[in-house]
Design a protein around this motif. Structure first.
Motif, PDB file in Angstrom:
ATOM      1  N   LYS A 280     -14.861  34.207 -31.728  1.00 40.72           N
ATOM      2  CA  LYS A 280     -15.528  35.485 -31.949  1.00 40.72           C
ATOM      3  C   LYS A 280     -15.078  36.144 -33.241  1.00 40.72           C
ATOM      4  O   LYS A 280     -15.672  37.130 -33.684  1.00 40.72           O
ATOM      5  N   ASN A 281     -14.003  35.617 -33.846  1.00 46.89           N
ATOM      6  CA  ASN A 281     -13.539  36.113 -35.141  1.00 46.89           C
ATOM      7  C   ASN A 281     -14.463  35.571 -36.222  1.00 46.89           C
ATOM      8  O   ASN A 281     -14.428  34.380 -36.552  1.00 46.89           O
ATOM      9  N   GLY A 282     -15.311  36.439 -36.783  1.00 46.29           N
ATOM     10  CA  GLY A 282     -16.294  35.985 -37.752  1.00 46.29           C
ATOM     11  C   GLY A 282     -15.694  35.389 -39.005  1.00 46.29           C
ATOM     12  O   GLY A 282     -16.324  34.564 -39.672  1.00 46.29           O
ATOM     13  N   THR A 283     -14.480  35.784 -39.349  1.00 49.11           N
ATOM     14  CA  THR A 283     -13.854  35.281 -40.567  1.00 49.11           C
ATOM     15  C   THR A 283     -13.341  33.860 -40.392  1.00 49.11           C
ATOM     16  O   THR A 283     -13.436  33.031 -41.311  1.00 49.11           O
ATOM     17  N   LEU A 284     -12.805  33.551 -39.213  1.00 47.59           N
ATOM     18  CA  LEU A 284     -12.149  32.261 -38.997  1.00 47.59           C
ATOM     19  C   LEU A 284     -12.949  31.310 -38.115  1.00 47.59           C
ATOM     20  O   LEU A 284     -12.504  30.187 -37.880  1.00 47.59           O
ATOM     21  N   ALA A 285     -14.104  31.741 -37.620  1.00 52.64           N
ATOM     22  CA  ALA A 285     -14.832  30.925 -36.647  1.00 52.64           C
ATOM     23  C   ALA A 285     -15.182  29.549 -37.204  1.00 52.64           C
ATOM     24  O   ALA A 285     -15.050  28.532 -36.517  1.00 52.64           O
ATOM     25  N   ARG A 286     -15.618  29.489 -38.446  1.00 54.04           N
ATOM     26  CA  ARG A 286     -16.026  28.211 -39.024  1.00 54.04           C
ATOM     27  C   ARG A 286     -14.839  27.269 -39.165  1.00 54.04           C
ATOM     28  O   ARG A 286     -14.928  26.075 -38.851  1.00 54.04           O
ATOM     29  N   ALA A 287     -13.703  27.800 -39.610  1.00 53.80           N
ATOM     30  CA  ALA A 287     -12.507  26.968 -39.769  1.00 53.80           C
ATOM     31  C   ALA A 287     -11.968  26.506 -38.419  1.00 53.80           C
ATOM     32  O   ALA A 287     -11.503  25.372 -38.281  1.00 53.80           O
ATOM     33  N   ILE A 288     -12.031  27.385 -37.407  1.00 47.54           N
ATOM     34  CA  ILE A 288     -11.553  27.014 -36.075  1.00 47.54           C
ATOM     35  C   ILE A 288     -12.438  25.919 -35.484  1.00 47.54           C
ATOM     36  O   ILE A 288     -11.937  24.959 -34.873  1.00 47.54           O
ATOM     37  N   SER A 289     -13.744  26.043 -35.667  1.00 51.14           N
ATOM     38  CA  SER A 289     -14.643  25.006 -35.167  1.00 51.14           C
ATOM     39  C   SER A 289     -14.375  23.670 -35.845  1.00 51.14           C
ATOM     40  O   SER A 289     -14.408  22.617 -35.204  1.00 51.14           O
ATOM     41  N   ASP A 290     -14.119  23.706 -37.140  1.00 50.25           N
ATOM     42  CA  ASP A 290     -13.842  22.474 -37.876  1.00 50.25           C
ATOM     43  C   ASP A 290     -12.545  21.832 -37.423  1.00 50.25           C
ATOM     44  O   ASP A 290     -12.417  20.602 -37.394  1.00 50.25           O
ATOM     45  N   ALA A 291     -11.551  22.650 -37.039  1.00 53.32           N
ATOM     46  CA  ALA A 291     -10.276  22.099 -36.577  1.00 53.32           C
ATOM     47  C   ALA A 291     -10.408  21.401 -35.234  1.00 53.32           C
ATOM     48  O   ALA A 291      -9.665  20.471 -34.929  1.00 53.32           O
ATOM     49  N   SER A 292     -11.323  21.859 -34.380  1.00 54.90           N
ATOM     50  CA  SER A 292     -11.618  21.223 -33.088  1.00 54.90           C
ATOM     51  C   SER A 292     -10.382  21.131 -32.200  1.00 54.90           C
ATOM     52  O   SER A 292      -9.996  20.063 -31.736  1.00 54.90           O
ATOM     53  N   TRP A 293      -9.777  22.292 -31.933  1.00 52.58           N
ATOM     54  CA  TRP A 293      -8.578  22.322 -31.089  1.00 52.58           C
ATOM     55  C   TRP A 293      -8.875  21.900 -29.662  1.00 52.58           C
ATOM     56  O   TRP A 293      -8.047  21.254 -29.014  1.00 52.58           O
ATOM     57  N   ALA A 294     -10.041  22.273 -29.151  1.00 50.29           N
ATOM     58  CA  ALA A 294     -10.371  21.915 -27.763  1.00 50.29           C
ATOM     59  C   ALA A 294     -10.457  20.401 -27.592  1.00 50.29           C
ATOM     60  O   ALA A 294      -9.980  19.843 -26.593  1.00 50.29           O
ATOM     61  N   GLU A 295     -11.053  19.711 -28.555  1.00 46.86           N
ATOM     62  CA  GLU A 295     -11.144  18.254 -28.464  1.00 46.86           C
ATOM     63  C   GLU A 295      -9.773  17.615 -28.602  1.00 46.86           C
ATOM     64  O   GLU A 295      -9.470  16.618 -27.940  1.00 46.86           O
ATOM     65  N   LEU A 296      -8.923  18.192 -29.441  1.00 46.11           N
ATOM     66  CA  LEU A 296      -7.559  17.699 -29.574  1.00 46.11           C
ATOM     67  C   LEU A 296      -6.815  17.781 -28.245  1.00 46.11           C
ATOM     68  O   LEU A 296      -6.144  16.824 -27.823  1.00 46.11           O
ATOM     69  N   ARG A 297      -6.948  18.906 -27.560  1.00 44.74           N
ATOM     70  CA  ARG A 297      -6.283  19.050 -26.259  1.00 44.74           C
ATOM     71  C   ARG A 297      -6.866  18.082 -25.227  1.00 44.74           C
ATOM     72  O   ARG A 297      -6.118  17.477 -24.447  1.00 44.74           O
ATOM     73  N   SER A 298      -8.187  17.935 -25.215  1.00 51.41           N
ATOM     74  CA  SER A 298      -8.818  17.022 -24.269  1.00 51.41           C
ATOM     75  C   SER A 298      -8.315  15.601 -24.452  1.00 51.41           C
ATOM     76  O   SER A 298      -8.016  14.898 -23.479  1.00 51.41           O
ATOM     77  N   MET A 299      -8.188  15.153 -25.698  1.00 49.19           N
ATOM     78  CA  MET A 299      -7.689  13.806 -25.948  1.00 49.19           C
ATOM     79  C   MET A 299      -6.243  13.662 -25.480  1.00 49.19           C
ATOM     80  O   MET A 299      -5.856  12.633 -24.902  1.00 49.19           O
ATOM     81  N   LEU A 300      -5.428  14.680 -25.724  1.00 53.13           N
ATOM     82  CA  LEU A 300      -4.035  14.613 -25.269  1.00 53.13           C
ATOM     83  C   LEU A 300      -3.975  14.520 -23.748  1.00 53.13           C
ATOM     84  O   LEU A 300      -3.138  13.802 -23.191  1.00 53.13           O
ATOM     85  N   GLU A 301      -4.861  15.222 -23.067  1.00 52.27           N
ATOM     86  CA  GLU A 301      -4.830  15.231 -21.606  1.00 52.27           C
ATOM     87  C   GLU A 301      -5.077  13.844 -21.026  1.00 52.27           C
ATOM     88  O   GLU A 301      -4.296  13.348 -20.218  1.00 52.27           O
ATOM     89  N   TYR A 302      -6.172  13.213 -21.435  1.00 52.48           N
ATOM     90  CA  TYR A 302      -6.465  11.937 -20.781  1.00 52.48           C
ATOM     91  C   TYR A 302      -5.586  10.802 -21.299  1.00 52.48           C
ATOM     92  O   TYR A 302      -5.284   9.864 -20.569  1.00 52.48           O
ATOM     93  N   LYS A 303      -5.085  10.899 -22.533  1.00 54.64           N
ATOM     94  CA  LYS A 303      -4.198   9.850 -23.024  1.00 54.64           C
ATOM     95  C   LYS A 303      -2.815   9.957 -22.387  1.00 54.64           C
ATOM     96  O   LYS A 303      -2.159   8.931 -22.124  1.00 54.64           O
TER      97      LYS A 303
END
Length: 401
Positions: A280-303
């Protein structure tokens, strides 16, 4: 050895006849899903009745007998039944509070996919032939299937860039990782994608930024084309190919990073980030989406689940950045632009590495004692503990590699 269900995803190149058959199947799957959803919604709004999967399946049989929907008999019945099962799962998750109300599928925005079970495909001598087809799919075998294993479920899909993929669900055995007593704390960020408690910082590749100029140019070309024209379709596929390139590179980088963290460490401690709120932070939203933290956590979980590792998630309100990892003192406030700071005990900290070390300490305390054991800190404004009260072992999931 851990026995799991694992999906192997490959690209394939259909013939004109296969592409036409699959396109018809995608359209029929979308139609059946939407029509069943509309009927279930209408039944609830008018009579407060909940339709089951069995009732929707009976309705599908009735649709096929009508002149309007007789074409549903021309494609395999298995993908149509599977989409009804998926709709039932969507409603189950909705009533359990795990998801929103199911939405209608659209031709342009929804994923074109069809799922086939054992009765709807033939697997023989390494060749896959789907129902209603006479020739096997031309698959590019980028990696072999497990020895002696055959697919139990096959999912065919086509992405926005026009690429065709087949995902095969197989039984697989995962060997446990090599024994190690190492632990690592992970702090996710934007400038550095992750900072480790060991002091290592892994830069953010910024895949979207690298292709931003090319993407913007392609989107401007798309905006100038007349709607419904062939040139607009060509430009739309060009934009989709750029997005696919960004997605593929990002996923490849995250796979390599998470695999390394899981193989080298017995315990991985991460922060419980509320990514949806951060976007919801308009300044950082694009950079946060590009970093893909949620996918990083998901991969750590199943691995972690695959290789017998422990994944501990620290509460999001734990002040990892403001706490000194040497003396445990809390600093009142550290603005986001301050990347290094000095504690009153004399220790100078890198903001991200210090946060990773505090995250690791809090996670190991919970793993060892099962209680809120941590350096001194002020109570959070929510009154909750700084860390979750149990070691979180990730749940094994089905992921396409």
């Amino acid at each position: 050895m851990t026995q799991i269900k694992r999906a192997f995803k490959y690209r394939f190149y259909p013939t004109d006849e296969q592409a036409a058959e699959l396109s018809r199947t995608f359209g029929c799957v979308r139609l059946v899903y939407n029509k069943a959803l509309e009927e279930r919604t209408a039944a609830w709004n008018s009579e407060r009745l909940r339709m089951s999967y069995g009732q929707s399946s009976a309705r599908l049989t009735e649709w096929k007998k009508t002149a309007e929907f007789a074409f549903l008999c021309e494609v395999s019945s298995v993908p149509l039944q599977q989409t009804l099962r998926h709709l039932q799962t969507a409603f189950t998750n909705f009533f359990a509070g795990r998801a929103r109300y199911p939405r209608l599928k659209t031709r342009k925005r929804s994923r074109a996919t069809a799922e086939y079970t054992r009765s709807a495909f033939t697997w023989r001598n390494g060749h896959l032939t789907l129902a209603k087809m006479t020739t096997p799919l031309d698959i590019r075998w980028s990696r072999p299937l497990p020895v002696g294993a055959g697919p139990t479920t096959v999912t065919v899909s086509r992405d926005r860039a026009g690429r065709w993929f087949v995902s095969m669900l197989c039984d697989d055995a995962i060997a446990s990782g090599t024994d190690t007593d190492l632990s690592v704390g992970v702090d996710m960020g934007i400038t550095s994608l992750v900072a480790l408690s060991t002091g290592e910082k892994i830069p953010n590749p910024r895949h979207e930024r690298r292709d931003r100029a090319r993407l913007a140019r392609a989107q401007r070309e798309l905006a100038r084309k007349a709607k419904g024209s062939r040139n607009r379709d060509k430009c739309r596929h060009k934009v989709a190919r750029i997005h696919a390139r960004i997605t593929d590179r990002r996923r490849d980088f995250l796979h390599k990073l998470t695999t390394r963290l899981v193989r080298e460490n017995q315990t991985v401690v991460i922060e419980d980030l509320a990514v949806r709120n951060l976007l919801k932070n308009g300044t950082l939203a694009r950079a946060i989406s590009d970093a893909s933290w949620a996918e990083l956590r998901s991969m750590l979980e199943y691995k972690c689940a695959w290789y017998g590792r422990d994944l501990i998630v620290v509460d999001r309100w734990f002040p990892s950045s403001k706490m000194c990892s040497v003396c445990g003192a809390l600093t009142a406030k550290i603005p986001l632009h301050v990347r290094t700071w000095t504690c009153r005990c004399g220790a100078t900290h890198d903001r991200d590495v210090n946060a990773a070390r505090n995250t690791l300490a809090a996670g190991l305390a919970v793993a060892a004692c099962g209680a809120d054991v941590r350096p001194q800190r002020e109570p959070s404004r929510t009154g909750r503990s700084a860390t979750k009260q149990e070691t979180q072992r990730a749940t094994a999931g089905i992921h396409c590699l």
